[in-house]
Design a protein around this motif. Structure first.
Motif, short mmCIF file in Angstrom:
data_model
loop_
_atom_site.label_atom_id
_atom_site.label_comp_id
_atom_site.label_asym_id
_atom_site.label_seq_id
_atom_site.Cartn_x
_atom_site.Cartn_y
_atom_site.Cartn_z
N PRO A 118 6.89 -4.01 4.12
CA PRO A 118 6.14 -3.65 5.33
C PRO A 118 6.24 -2.17 5.68
O PRO A 118 5.30 -1.60 6.22
N THR A 119 7.35 -1.56 5.42
CA THR A 119 7.54 -0.15 5.76
C THR A 119 7.27 0.79 4.59
O THR A 119 7.31 2.00 4.75
N GLY A 120 7.01 0.24 3.41
CA GLY A 120 6.79 1.07 2.24
C GLY A 120 8.06 1.68 1.69
O GLY A 120 8.03 2.60 0.89
N ILE A 249 -6.38 -13.07 0.10
CA ILE A 249 -5.63 -12.55 1.25
C ILE A 249 -6.25 -11.27 1.79
O ILE A 249 -6.37 -11.08 3.00
N LYS A 250 -6.65 -10.38 0.91
CA LYS A 250 -7.22 -9.11 1.34
C LYS A 250 -8.44 -9.33 2.24
O LYS A 250 -8.57 -8.70 3.30
N ALA A 251 -9.31 -10.25 1.86
CA ALA A 251 -10.51 -10.53 2.65
C ALA A 251 -10.16 -11.25 3.96
O ALA A 251 -10.81 -11.03 4.99
N ILE A 252 -9.14 -12.11 3.92
CA ILE A 252 -8.71 -12.81 5.15
C ILE A 252 -8.20 -11.81 6.18
O ILE A 252 -8.50 -11.92 7.37
N ALA A 268 0.42 -6.96 7.94
CA ALA A 268 -0.50 -8.06 8.23
C ALA A 268 -0.81 -8.85 6.96
O ALA A 268 -0.88 -10.09 6.98
N SER A 269 -0.99 -8.15 5.85
CA SER A 269 -1.28 -8.82 4.59
C SER A 269 -0.13 -9.70 4.14
O SER A 269 -0.31 -10.81 3.65
N LEU A 270 1.10 -9.20 4.32
CA LEU A 270 2.27 -9.98 3.96
C LEU A 270 2.44 -11.19 4.87
O LEU A 270 2.88 -12.27 4.43
N SER A 271 2.09 -11.05 6.14
CA SER A 271 2.14 -12.19 7.05
C SER A 271 1.16 -13.27 6.61
O SER A 271 1.50 -14.47 6.58
N VAL A 272 -0.06 -12.87 6.26
CA VAL A 272 -1.04 -13.85 5.76
C VAL A 272 -0.54 -14.46 4.46
O VAL A 272 -0.67 -15.68 4.23
N GLN A 273 0.07 -13.66 3.60
CA GLN A 273 0.62 -14.18 2.34
C GLN A 273 1.66 -15.26 2.62
O GLN A 273 1.70 -16.30 1.95
#
Length: 314
Positions: A118-120, A249-252, A268-273
């Protein structure tokens, strides 16, 4: 049930705030989109002290802890989990005070590669080994305080909450907070574990949560239930999007988080994942590269993996 977040918080860096009898909070000066105003450090006790989450390795914050102790012995240092904003200050504080460090262990197979965070950046401290390895349900005692350890994986596999015995107070770390929802970011985070850990907190009669970031959380049982409703709603929204032909996931994320700051897009992407993996584990989704297993995610799903709802979907 509405998830009502609370972002007001009165504090000054370096200055202690009394929260309740025998509980003082200091806020580390490490604000960010993920730490809010900074990491909360709690001093518990009146004669001898436990420090919960000493925060980053920051000499100014450490000096503030020692000044607040005001000559009282710091006998124990407890960390809710091994994320650097919570644990990095433990070693230097222990060296200066002689306190025993206490934490739930991280297994070697919990070590994840650092390609997507999340923080890179690498935010987990794998180097610090506690003097005392905690187990679920274990009690740690000082002269005038007793803390019961509760293993609450989900945000991190080693996450612990600490309940102040006979007080109805829980130090909730990053498990439940008032200012924002908790980041569940695979492979470090696991949504199924998170739901289970939330349910564990519903059995008590707690009246106050003191989180790792942000202000105090009153009516905590109501908040835990709201967290669970919010997460279930999110899963239904993700499942509905996939049924409607949103492919990955990217589109969601683009659909659900329309106005998100680019700095938070990976989170956000990781949360959806995490939600997608939970739906796969429950048999409601399939992915091109299906995975199996439980506990901390070992998924090979990426943000472009094609997803499809199954006939078993609710």
């Amino acid at each position: 049930m509405d998830l009502k977040l609370k972002q007001d918080m009165r504090f000054a860096y370096g200055e202690p705030t009394g929260i309740a009898p025998g509980i003082v909070r200091l806020v580390a000066n490490n604000p960010s989109p993920f730490t809010f105003k900074g990491t909360n450090t709690y001093l518990v006790g009146s004669t001898s002290l436990a420090v919960i989450d000493p925060g980053p390795d920051d000499p100014e914050h450490r000096d503030a802890i020692l000044k607040t102790a005001d000559g009282r012995a710091i006998t124990h240092i407890l960390t809710t989990h091994a994320h650097r904003d919570h644990i990095d200050g433990a070693a230097a504080l222990a060296k200066q005070t002689g306190a025993v460090t206490c934490a739930f262990p991280r297994r070697s197979d919990d070590e994840m590669d650092a390609q997507i965070r999340p923080t890179g950046e690498a935010f987990i401290n794998y180097e610090t080994t506690p003097d005392h390895v905690l187990t679920d349900g274990q009690r740690i005692e000082g002269a005038d305080w007793k803390l019961d350890a509760i293993h609450t994986p989900g945000h991190a596999p080693d996450h612990m909450c600490f309940r102040l015995a006979d007080r109805g107070v829980v130090f909730s770390g990053d498990h439940v907070m008032a200012w924002n929802t908790t980041v569940i970011a695979p492979p470090e985070g696991h949504m199924g574990d998170y739901f289970t850990s939330l349910e564990r907190l519903l059995v008590g009669e707690d009246t106050l949560y003191l989180p790792g970031h942000g202000g105090r959380l009153e009516q905590p049982v109501r908040m835990v239930k709201a967290y669970m409703v919010h997460r279930r709603w999110r899963e239904q929204a993700i499942l509905g999007a996939i049924r409607d032909g949103i492919p990955n996931i990217k589109a969601i994320v683009t659909l659900i988080y329309k106005d998100i700051d680019d700095k938070l897009r990976i989170a956000a992407s990781l949360s959806v994942q995490a939600h997608v993996e939970h739906l796969i584990e429950k048999g409601f989704l399939t992915a091109q590269n299906q995975f199996s297993g439980s506990g901390p995610s070992k998924s090979r799903i990426d943000f472009d993996t094609a997803l499809e709802a199954t006939p078993a979907s609710p």
